[in-house]
Design an enzyme around this catalytic site. Sequence first.
Site, PDB file in Angstrom:
ATOM      1  N   ASN A 151       1.222  -1.280   0.010  1.00  0.00           N
ATOM      2  CA  ASN A 151      -0.105  -0.106  -0.090  1.00  0.00           C
ATOM      3  C   ASN A 151       1.122   1.297  -0.010  1.00  0.00           C
ATOM      4  O   ASN A 151       1.956   1.477   0.725  1.00  0.00           O
ATOM      5  CB  ASN A 151      -0.932   0.171   1.255  1.00  0.00           C
ATOM      6  CG  ASN A 151      -2.170  -0.994   1.321  1.00  0.00           C
ATOM      7  OD1 ASN A 151      -2.511  -1.134   0.384  1.00  0.00           O
ATOM      8  ND2 ASN A 151      -2.655  -1.710   2.329  1.00  0.00           N
ATOM      9  N   HIS A 174      -6.911  -7.974  -0.116  1.00  0.00           N
ATOM     10  CA  HIS A 174      -8.348  -9.173   0.499  1.00  0.00           C
ATOM     11  C   HIS A 174      -8.987  -8.252   1.558  1.00  0.00           C
ATOM     12  O   HIS A 174     -10.055  -9.152   1.893  1.00  0.00           O
ATOM     13  CB  HIS A 174      -7.427 -10.412   1.777  1.00  0.00           C
ATOM     14  CG  HIS A 174      -6.636  -9.423   2.986  1.00  0.00           C
ATOM     15  ND1 HIS A 174      -5.445  -9.669   3.400  1.00  0.00           N
ATOM     16  CD2 HIS A 174      -7.054  -7.953   3.502  1.00  0.00           C
ATOM     17  CE1 HIS A 174      -6.050  -9.120   4.288  1.00  0.00           C
ATOM     18  NE2 HIS A 174      -6.371  -7.603   4.778  1.00  0.00           N
TER      19      HIS A 174
END
Length: 461
Positions: A151, A174
């Site tokens: 990220n 996820h």
Amino acid sequence: MSKRAVTIAYIGGGSLNWAFRLMADLAHDTTLAAHVRLYDIDHAAAERNARIGARFAEVSKGQPATYQAVPDIAQALAGADVVVVSILPGQFDDMAQDVDIPARFGILQSVGDTVGPGGFFRALRSIPMIAQIARDIRDHAPEAWVCNLTNPMSVLTGAMYSAFPEIKLWGECHEVTKLRHQVAWIANNEAGGPQVSHRDVIVNVLGINHFTFVDAIGLKGRDMLPAYQEFVNQHGNSGWSSREPDPEDDHDTYFMDRSRVKFDLYRRIGIPAAAGDRHLAEFMPQGDYLDTHADWGFALTPVAYRMRDRDSKRERAAALAAGQGTPQAERSDEALVDQIKGLLGLGHFVSNVNLPNRGQIDGLPHGTIVETNALFSSLGVTPLVAGRLPDALQTITADHAARQTALTQAVMTASWGDLFDLFRSDPLVVPLSDACAKDLFVEMVQATAHHLPEELQREAA
């Protein structure tokens, strides 16, 4: 039965989290014969993980994977079939500044790694690092399939495509799994016992990373949207979780939520939100959820907790590497091994991923990094047409997506003068006066200056 050989290069191979999930999944799998090369700038951490990988190999249900710590990235990439990128951009001390400095200006962030001031500066640190990894892949493994786990997902996936346009890359997250678990719980609750798992639930995913939604839910031929709507009607005000959090467990305190933001957005917008509350809240104006986060049933995760958790994980990893404890060959919720098997021709697999928009979402510019379903097969990663977001959601999503694209382009082209206006336009920063917004920007540049180009530091000053 012969196993399918695959060489995996793991960049960030000293990972204390995702690497162990991959090890468990490979130990659980019975179809692959994997050789995993672990590369990390902290070579000792990669060597530790190689020892842990050997312990997972001892409990494998199929052919044991092999693990090798390598000292340079070129060696890791040479001949790789699959590359996994899982790095921490900077240190937790940097992330603490990303969260703590905006807090002094009245800006609350529950995560601080995707949007808002924290996500913006994490991206500034990360883009040069991830772009160089993409160039290394271009030079040493141009035909490899590449999975990015790092990220801010949208920005970094875009940066890798910018650095190496022909890269065969998807971004993996996820968060949508949380919604699928909820739907499976609904079905099992109706049945009076465990009949299905979240893997049986299919959804049509639309959005951008950490701001994902679904407009269709299916389970073994049944349309689950009516049941999910009733579930939201029942729990929307009080919230819901599959179990009560343990008040003595910091992880539960800081990471569990009660889906109240998810439910509220469904009621406001008309389609279910899929990501977790802590991420969803940061895409909205601060007054919507962040200012009253406790009332909405989620916490602002302090970086001090992340540091304590890292230290605890290091202790557990050291013990495992030293032969203590027993690793378990248990399948995680992660999709990576199934995706790899699909690409190797071992069946077809559909999951939500981040890719450049090639028409899978209507109304967002081509090339924008979007999150939808894709088919993994021997033909590659094929994005599936998802449709269009509702108008109100389209406006919010398009604003964030445009800023993420422009941020990537600004860093990749060293257009430092464009950065403040982009930073200023984030919904969490908009309420500040121009002077306060500039002061915040300058202070955050100074706090992470050791990771930033001198030209940017001069521009900010």
